[in-house]
Design an enzyme around this catalytic site. Structure first.
Site, PDB file in Angstrom:
ATOM      1  N   GLN A 181       7.800 -11.190   3.984  1.00  0.00           N
ATOM      2  CA  GLN A 181       8.890 -11.285   4.951  1.00  0.00           C
ATOM      3  C   GLN A 181      10.214 -10.835   4.288  1.00  0.00           C
ATOM      4  O   GLN A 181      10.170 -10.072   3.335  1.00  0.00           O
ATOM      5  CB  GLN A 181       9.019 -12.691   5.553  1.00  0.00           C
ATOM      6  N   ASP A 235       9.463  -5.984   6.129  1.00  0.00           N
ATOM      7  CA  ASP A 235       9.016  -4.590   6.240  1.00  0.00           C
ATOM      8  C   ASP A 235       9.929  -3.608   5.501  1.00  0.00           C
ATOM      9  O   ASP A 235      10.061  -2.444   5.897  1.00  0.00           O
ATOM     10  CB  ASP A 235       8.893  -4.173   7.722  1.00  0.00           C
ATOM     11  N   GLY A 284       2.443  -7.760   6.361  1.00  0.00           N
ATOM     12  CA  GLY A 284       1.670  -6.517   6.395  1.00  0.00           C
ATOM     13  C   GLY A 284       2.318  -5.588   5.399  1.00  0.00           C
ATOM     14  O   GLY A 284       3.403  -5.085   5.652  1.00  0.00           O
ATOM     15  N   HIS A 285       1.700  -5.423   4.241  1.00  0.00           N
ATOM     16  CA  HIS A 285       2.296  -4.620   3.166  1.00  0.00           C
ATOM     17  C   HIS A 285       1.517  -3.314   3.022  1.00  0.00           C
ATOM     18  O   HIS A 285       0.324  -3.334   2.725  1.00  0.00           O
ATOM     19  CB  HIS A 285       2.303  -5.407   1.850  1.00  0.00           C
ATOM     20  N   LYS A 317       8.022  -3.585   0.530  1.00  0.00           N
ATOM     21  CA  LYS A 317       7.660  -4.380  -0.648  1.00  0.00           C
ATOM     22  C   LYS A 317       6.302  -3.963  -1.218  1.00  0.00           C
ATOM     23  O   LYS A 317       6.124  -3.885  -2.432  1.00  0.00           O
ATOM     24  CB  LYS A 317       7.638  -5.878  -0.271  1.00  0.00           C
TER      25      LYS A 317
HETATM   26  P1  GDP Z   1       6.507  -4.382   3.608  1.00  0.00           P
HETATM   27  O1  GDP Z   1       6.037  -5.385   4.586  1.00  0.00           O
HETATM   28  O2  GDP Z   1       7.849  -4.716   3.025  1.00  0.00           O
HETATM   29  O3  GDP Z   1       5.505  -4.078   2.529  1.00  0.00           O
HETATM   30  O4  GDP Z   1       6.718  -3.032   4.425  1.00  0.00           O
HETATM   31  P2  GDP Z   1       5.710  -2.414   5.535  1.00  0.00           P
HETATM   32  O5  GDP Z   1       4.535  -1.855   4.846  1.00  0.00           O
HETATM   33  O6  GDP Z   1       5.460  -3.385   6.638  1.00  0.00           O
HETATM   34  O7  GDP Z   1       6.624  -1.299   6.174  1.00  0.00           O
HETATM   35  C1  GDP Z   1       7.179  -0.276   5.420  1.00  0.00           C
HETATM   36  C2  GDP Z   1       6.672   1.060   6.001  1.00  0.00           C
HETATM   37  O8  GDP Z   1       7.471   2.111   5.483  1.00  0.00           O
HETATM   38  C3  GDP Z   1       5.263   1.390   5.600  1.00  0.00           C
HETATM   39  O9  GDP Z   1       4.647   2.116   6.632  1.00  0.00           O
HETATM   40  C4  GDP Z   1       5.430   2.248   4.357  1.00  0.00           C
HETATM   41  O10 GDP Z   1       4.349   3.137   4.145  1.00  0.00           O
HETATM   42  C5  GDP Z   1       6.672   3.014   4.714  1.00  0.00           C
HETATM   43  N1  GDP Z   1       7.541   3.388   3.591  1.00  0.00           N
HETATM   44  C6  GDP Z   1       7.808   2.724   2.437  1.00  0.00           C
HETATM   45  N2  GDP Z   1       8.754   3.380   1.728  1.00  0.00           N
HETATM   46  C7  GDP Z   1       9.094   4.468   2.446  1.00  0.00           C
HETATM   47  C8  GDP Z   1      10.048   5.515   2.253  1.00  0.00           C
HETATM   48  O11 GDP Z   1      10.794   5.571   1.290  1.00  0.00           O
HETATM   49  N3  GDP Z   1      10.119   6.468   3.244  1.00  0.00           N
HETATM   50  C9  GDP Z   1       9.333   6.441   4.351  1.00  0.00           C
HETATM   51  N4  GDP Z   1       9.487   7.410   5.256  1.00  0.00           N
HETATM   52  N5  GDP Z   1       8.435   5.464   4.560  1.00  0.00           N
HETATM   53  C10 GDP Z   1       8.322   4.484   3.632  1.00  0.00           C
HETATM   54  P1  IMO Z   2       6.299  -8.514   5.795  1.00  0.00           P
HETATM   55  O1  IMO Z   2       5.834  -9.308   4.585  1.00  0.00           O
HETATM   56  C1  IMO Z   2       8.562  -8.485   9.499  1.00  0.00           C
HETATM   57  C2  IMO Z   2       8.656 -12.192  11.830  1.00  0.00           C
HETATM   58  C3  IMO Z   2       7.941 -12.210  13.157  1.00  0.00           C
HETATM   59  C4  IMO Z   2       8.760 -13.226  13.908  1.00  0.00           C
HETATM   60  C5  IMO Z   2       9.110 -14.239  12.824  1.00  0.00           C
HETATM   61  C6  IMO Z   2       8.182 -15.428  12.757  1.00  0.00           C
HETATM   62  O2  IMO Z   2       5.335  -7.488   6.251  1.00  0.00           O
HETATM   63  O3  IMO Z   2       7.674  -8.019   5.585  1.00  0.00           O
HETATM   64  P2  IMO Z   2       5.664 -15.851  12.026  1.00  0.00           P
HETATM   65  O4  IMO Z   2       4.421 -15.041  12.234  1.00  0.00           O
HETATM   66  O5  IMO Z   2       6.030 -16.037  10.605  1.00  0.00           O
HETATM   67  O6  IMO Z   2       5.644 -17.116  12.812  1.00  0.00           O
HETATM   68  O7  IMO Z   2       6.842 -14.957  12.701  1.00  0.00           O
HETATM   69  O8  IMO Z   2       9.064 -13.532  11.590  1.00  0.00           O
HETATM   70  N1  IMO Z   2       7.815 -11.784  10.677  1.00  0.00           N
HETATM   71  C7  IMO Z   2       7.919 -10.606  10.063  1.00  0.00           C
HETATM   72  N2  IMO Z   2       8.692  -9.531  10.339  1.00  0.00           N
HETATM   73  N3  IMO Z   2       7.765  -8.479   8.423  1.00  0.00           N
HETATM   74  C8  IMO Z   2       7.009  -9.554   8.119  1.00  0.00           C
HETATM   75  O9  IMO Z   2       6.299  -9.636   6.969  1.00  0.00           O
HETATM   76  C9  IMO Z   2       7.035 -10.664   8.978  1.00  0.00           C
HETATM   77  N4  IMO Z   2       6.401 -11.866   8.988  1.00  0.00           N
HETATM   78  C10 IMO Z   2       6.904 -12.536  10.029  1.00  0.00           C
HETATM   79  O10 IMO Z   2       7.965 -10.952  13.777  1.00  0.00           O
HETATM   80  O11 IMO Z   2       9.960 -12.654  14.360  1.00  0.00           O
HETATM   81 MG    MG Z   3       5.384  -5.486   6.588  1.00  0.00          MG
END
Ligand code: GDP
Ligand code: IMO
Ligand code: MG
Length: 428
Positions: A223, A13, A40-41, A16
């Protein structure tokens, strides 16, 4: 041409999805190489927000080919659900995605097994997203899995039922009662849609041919490095190699094809699910990070655990993947902080350590260095010169400690809320 690899350096998270979307105009091909719908991107642009789970984040650009590589595990029902949502929002997907024959399938019973194993673990559960990731990769490595290419074979149903029966036997042994009939119906319909509508390929050839013909490829990690099955805080990890090396096995490219290794990190840390988190803040500062950063899971909605930046863990991730550049996300979340801390070492059993320890059970007290907060809204900054001095001090310290340049600073979730630093020619 080379494959540039985007990876998360923390516990996932990191942002990416946003970064891949920002960088995609420079890449005709974007490829996912591991993980599955546990990811979840999030992408935000033009006032709209999208969350992708299986589909690469290049899908919103008109001329980008999106490859779901052999290292990914695919749940057809989730994939088709994503396609449906994108199409309903007016995003064209036809002809823009190809799927590796060698990617493994997540069956409805894999999801049931995930839930059963977590339930059996009780208090020591991993906090899995329960998407069936662990059981699907287990079947892959134990050579029982089903692959996307199998859906094109005449004996697919027979293979499916053989594997399903194995799963049902295990579920019975675990005394886990569940009914997958409804899920199976949707899953089978989705498999049929995949057969009809998807381009299913030997994607290792597509990628290598793209490189030969002069096309740059962006590999999109899922991840984070601290969730890597080999190097993360085992067993509190996911079941794939989330580090840069995963791009080679997950796409079928040689190590020499790797170009830039783009490491993404938040200006602080978050973790969702169980497992050690040395800089976790179980206080009002942690709460403030969660509130300001909207730190709730994109896939599960769970509250993310929050804490200060951990340089011991960050340096470890950089070392394992050989990150050539760093991109810093979400500094704006700390706009109101008087002081910001960063862990520069750990104190374990009275000894100072600068290595991420094998023993994850031992209590770790982080050794912190404190920085002055910038106390200023940075979301509107678009150039490095507009960033406050206190934030630049923080960034320069991270560069000095890691030896890797921070080439991009993200100041908000939107595509536009992004600052490429002067030196940042190759990240963009
Ligand atoms: P990912 O899994 O690495 O793609 O990241 P996620 O989407 O799960 O979580 C990142 C969250 O931070 C999302 O809700 C993005 O919209 C938000 N986000 C990304 N970059 C920034 C930033 O620079 N500032 C803020 N406030 N939010 C951001
Ligand atoms: P993105 O790509 C954050 C965590 C889960 C759990 C562990 C194992 O959005 O960054 P799994 O479902 O793989 O068996 O879970 O890894 N986890 C993540 N945490 N971002 C993710 O993906 C994750 N994918 C799995 O919360 O601790
Ligand atoms: Mg994510």
């Amino acid at each position: 041409m080379k494959v540039d690899v985007v990876i998360g350096l923390q516990w996932g998270d990191e942002g990416k999805g946003k970064i891949v979307d920002v960088l995609t105009p420079n890449y005709p091909v974007v490829a996912r190489f591991q993980g599955g719908p546990n990811a979840g991107h999030t992408l935000e642009f033009n006032g709209k927000k999208f969350v992708l789970h299986t589909i690469p984040s290049g899908i919103f650009r008109p001329n980008t080919l999106n490859i779901i590589g052999n290292g990914v595990v695919v749940d057809p029902a989730i994939l088709m659900g994503e396609i449906g949502k994108l199409n309903a929002a007016g995003i064209e997907t036809k002809g823009k995605i190809v799927l590796s024959k060698k990617a493994h399938l997540i069956l409805p019973t894999h999801r049931a097994l995930d839930a059963a194993y977590e339930a059996a673990k009780g208090a020591s559960k991993i906090g899995s997203t329960l998407k069936g990731i662990g059981p699907a990769y287990t079947d892959k490595t134990s050579r029982n899995g089903l692959r996307i290419g199998d859906i094109l074979q005449p004996n697919f149903l027979q293979k499916y039922h053989t594997l399903k029966q194995k799963h049902v036997d295990t579920l019975n042994q675990l005394h886990y009662n569940t009914n997958v009939d409804e899920a199976e119906k949707i899953w089978m319909q989705s498999v049929e849609q995949l057969r009809q509508e998807f381009t299913i390929v030997d994607s290792e050839y597509d990628i290598n041919e793209a490189l030969k013909s002069g096309k740059k490829v962006l590999a999109e990690g899922a991840q984070g490095s601290m969730l890597d099955v080999d190097f993360g805080s085992y067993p509190f990890v996911t079941s794939s190699n989330t580090i840069c090396a995963g791009a080679c096995t997950g796409l079928g490219i040689a190590p020499g094809c790797i170009g830039e290794v783009i490491g993404i990190f938040k200006a602080y840390c978050t973790r969702v699910g169980s497992g050690p988190f040395p800089t976790e803040l179980n206080d009002e500062v942690g709460e403030q990070l969660r509130e300001q950063g909207h730190e709730f899971g994109s896939t599960t909605g769970r509250a993310r655990r929050c804490g200060w930046l951990d340089l011991v863990a960050l340096k470890y991730s950089i070392m394992i993947s050989g990150a050539t550049q760093l991109l810093m996300m979400k500094a704006d979340v700390m706009d109101n902080f008087d002081a910001i801390k960063v862990a520069i070492a750990y104190n374990i059993n009275g000894r100072q350590a600068d290595r991420y320890p094998y023993e994850i059970g031992a209590p770790i007290t982080p050794v912190y260095k404190e920085f002055k907060g910038w106390k200023q809204k940075i979301a509107d900054c678009r150039k490095e010169v507009h960033l406050p001095k206190e934030l630049m001090d923080y960034i320069k310290f991270i560069e000095q400690e890691t030896g890797v340049p921070v080439k991009l600073v993200s100041v908000g979730p939107d595509r536009e809320e992004t600052i490429l630093r002067q030196t940042c020619r190759n990240a963009g």
